[in-house]
Design a protein around this motif. Sequence first.
Motif, PDB file in Angstrom:
ATOM      1  N   ARG A  19     -59.116 -33.272  -0.127  1.00  0.00           N
ATOM      2  CA  ARG A  19     -58.824 -34.499   0.620  1.00  0.00           C
ATOM      3  C   ARG A  19     -60.052 -34.910   1.421  1.00  0.00           C
ATOM      4  N   ARG A  28     -60.583 -46.669  -2.688  1.00  0.00           N
ATOM      5  CA  ARG A  28     -59.703 -45.853  -3.541  1.00  0.00           C
ATOM      6  C   ARG A  28     -60.167 -45.879  -4.993  1.00  0.00           C
ATOM      7  N   VAL A  79     -58.324 -40.081   0.584  1.00  0.00           N
ATOM      8  CA  VAL A  79     -58.393 -39.984  -0.881  1.00  0.00           C
ATOM      9  C   VAL A  79     -58.490 -38.514  -1.277  1.00  0.00           C
ATOM     10  N   GLN A  80     -58.241 -38.273  -2.536  1.00  0.00           N
ATOM     11  CA  GLN A  80     -58.385 -36.908  -3.051  1.00  0.00           C
ATOM     12  C   GLN A  80     -59.373 -36.942  -4.211  1.00  0.00           C
ATOM     13  N   ALA A  99     -63.235 -43.626  -5.338  1.00  0.00           N
ATOM     14  CA  ALA A  99     -62.839 -42.217  -5.310  1.00  0.00           C
ATOM     15  C   ALA A  99     -62.182 -41.824  -6.631  1.00  0.00           C
ATOM     16  N   ALA A 100     -61.345 -42.699  -7.172  1.00  0.00           N
ATOM     17  CA  ALA A 100     -60.667 -42.414  -8.444  1.00  0.00           C
ATOM     18  C   ALA A 100     -61.685 -42.319  -9.587  1.00  0.00           C
TER      19      ALA A 100
END
Length: 67
Positions: free
Chosen positions: A13, A26, A7-8, A29-30
């Motif tokens: 990263r 995800r 994920v970023q 993380a978002a």
Amino acid sequence: MKTPVSVQIAGQRFVLRGDEDERTLRDMAAHLDGRIKELQKQTRTADTQSLAVLAALQITEDLFKER
């Protein structure tokens, strides 16, 4: 076995492993990335560490309000 998920967050990263499924990791993380971006606009700071701490405090406040 916990599958690694790339994920970023805040332009960096990270590879996450957790008990949650890939979609949940995800989404988490978002969510964090979005909070950091909001704070960056509000505070006009580029210090990622400060932004991460502020985002963590906001998320903690949200959690405490739900208790």
